[in-house]
Enzyme design. Structure first.
Site, PDB file in Angstrom:
ATOM      1  CB  CYS A 351      -0.607  10.619   1.996  1.00  0.00           C
ATOM      2  SG  CYS A 351      -1.367   9.046   1.497  1.00  0.00           S
ATOM      3  CG  LEU A 352       1.482   7.356  -1.858  1.00  0.00           C
ATOM      4  CD1 LEU A 352       1.433   6.518  -3.116  1.00  0.00           C
ATOM      5  CD2 LEU A 352       1.226   6.500  -0.624  1.00  0.00           C
ATOM      6  CB  CYS A 353       7.653   8.651   0.692  1.00  0.00           C
ATOM      7  SG  CYS A 353       7.105   8.882   2.384  1.00  0.00           S
ATOM      8  CB  THR A 354       6.936   8.652  -4.866  1.00  0.00           C
ATOM      9  OG1 THR A 354       7.260   8.861  -6.259  1.00  0.00           O
ATOM     10  CG2 THR A 354       5.446   8.356  -4.744  1.00  0.00           C
ATOM     11  CG  LEU A 392       4.668   4.072   0.254  1.00  0.00           C
ATOM     12  CD1 LEU A 392       4.704   5.580   0.393  1.00  0.00           C
ATOM     13  CD2 LEU A 392       6.008   3.472   0.636  1.00  0.00           C
TER      14      LEU A 392
END
Length: 402
Positions: A351-354, A392
């Site tokens: 679910c992370l932005c990477t 995050l």
């Protein structure tokens, strides 16, 4: 994959409890679940196969969950720690200080002060550490117990991670040890042993056999002029577990049979010296799973992505960012759909932005639905504690020993 736990009516069960009930017990996903029966079975197997006078130590860095450490305290002979916090955790189990070895190339003064005060065995990794430990012993009115961690002068072949043999931050080069022994003799410290750690995550029995035999030979040479034989030699461990497709499990029978062969000669040369095997992932790695939930699915230019509520912030190793050079998948499956045939190939992501947040790439799965449980196997070691949990700001993964 040879699982120590499997299914109940098509649903994966850990410790006899299926993943849906475990999720209810945890209150949410993601979570790690560790099967105590599988850990016990691994320890029993080793006890049955190893020579009877070999001591087993648990390397807490593999998984420092308090419940696991306390569970193993009555099953192993000691602990190996790499920080003051791990040392406190080991001592809190009731383990004797002499059954705890404190390793690490960068021990702080306060950590060493606590180690001297507690009486644990401090594994020296530099001349600086020796001088500091000796000064702390004088300050506290205590005689510190020290062992020398040796950076061996031999190279191993097929090991997942080399911890010695060349230039290294770990230990003291074997050729420098005789001079250090003279320094030790000039200080009021008790030399209790040696520690050699040649590598880790090795699946090649011949490599382990060779490394153990060379370690035994090296220590007997280094200890030749000591007035008394060392109390113990920690030979590390290095025993690996299969993570990836094509991995062959370690032939433990070959390793232990070889130990029965070389150990008598070692004891002839160093009578009374105990051999310690320091094992971490081999004891707990296959006994754990990481469970997250599919919260979305989407198609992008011909590929299907399953987006979960988990990711690398909980399980960095599974994402491939904990030492893999070429990313490979940990074994992953849908824990509530074991009896369903594969219907599609999917990328499982967190679910992370990477874009680094990948759990599995291009894996065959049943027709996945939102709400399904993604289970990552081989997750009992170097999981939650080895991951950037604060990245995050998502909630931490829950841990359970079942």
């Amino acid at each position: 994959m040879n699982l120590p736990f499997l299914e109940q009516n098509g649903v994966l069960a850990i410790g006899g409890i299926d993943v849906a009930r475990l999720a209810d017990r945890a209150g949410r996903t993601p979570f790690f679940a560790y099967d105590r029966a599988a850990i016990d079975a691994r320890v029993r197997m080793l006890r049955d196969k190893l020579p009877g006078d070999i001591e087993l130590h648990y390397s807490i860095k593999a998984n420092p969950m308090q419940a696991i450490v306390h569970h193993l305290a009555t099953r192993v002979d000691g602990f190996d720690v790499a920080s003051a916090s791990e040392m406190a955790l080991a001592l809190d189990t009731g383990a004797g200080a002499r059954q705890i070895g404190f390793a690490g190339p960068g021990k702080e003064r306060d950590e060493l002060r606590r180690a001297v005060a507690s009486g644990v065995n401090i594994h020296l990794e530099s001349v600086t550490q020796l001088h500091l430990v000796a000064a702390l012993g004088w300050e506290l009115g205590l005689r510190p117990n020290v062992a020398i961690r040796v950076n061996p002068n031999f190279h191993v072949g097929q090991s997942g991670m080399r911890m010695g043999g060349g230039a290294a931050q770990f230990g003291i080069d074997a050729e420098q040890v005789p001079a250090l022994l003279r320094e030790v003799d000039a200080h009021d410290v008790a030399l209790v042993g040696f520690h050699l750690f040649w590598g880790s995550q090795c699946l090649h029995a011949a490599t382990i056999i060779q490394a153990q035999q060379q370690s035994a030979e090296l220590v007997t040479r280094l200890a030749t002029d000591l007035p008394t034989a060392p109390r113990y030699v920690n030979m590390g461990g290095g025993f690996g577990i299969p993570y990836f497709a094509g991995d062959t499990p370690l032939d433990i029978d070959a390793v232990t049979q070889a130990m029965h062969g070389w150990l008598p000669q070692f004891h002839d040369r160093l009578p009374g010296t105990r051999i310690v095997l320091e094992l971490g992932r081999y004891l707990v790695g296959e006994a754990g799973v990481y469970v997250c939930r599919v919260i979305d699915r989407k198609a992008s230019r011909g590929r299907t992505f399953l987006i979960t509520d988990g990711g690398l912030h909980h399980h960095l190793a599974a994402s491939g960012n904990f030492g893999q050079v070429l990313r490979r998948n940990f074994p992953a499956l849908l824990g509530n759909r074991l009896n369903d045939a594969p219907q599609e190939r999917c990328d499982i992501v967190g679910c992370l932005c990477t874009p680094l947040d990948r759990i599995a790439d291009d894996v065959p799965l049943p027709d996945a639905r939102i709400g399904d449980f993604v289970v990552v196997l081989q997750s009992g070691a170097y999981g939650r504690s080895a991951s950037p949990a604060d990245f995050l700001g998502h909630p931490a993964a829950i841990e359970m020993l079942v």
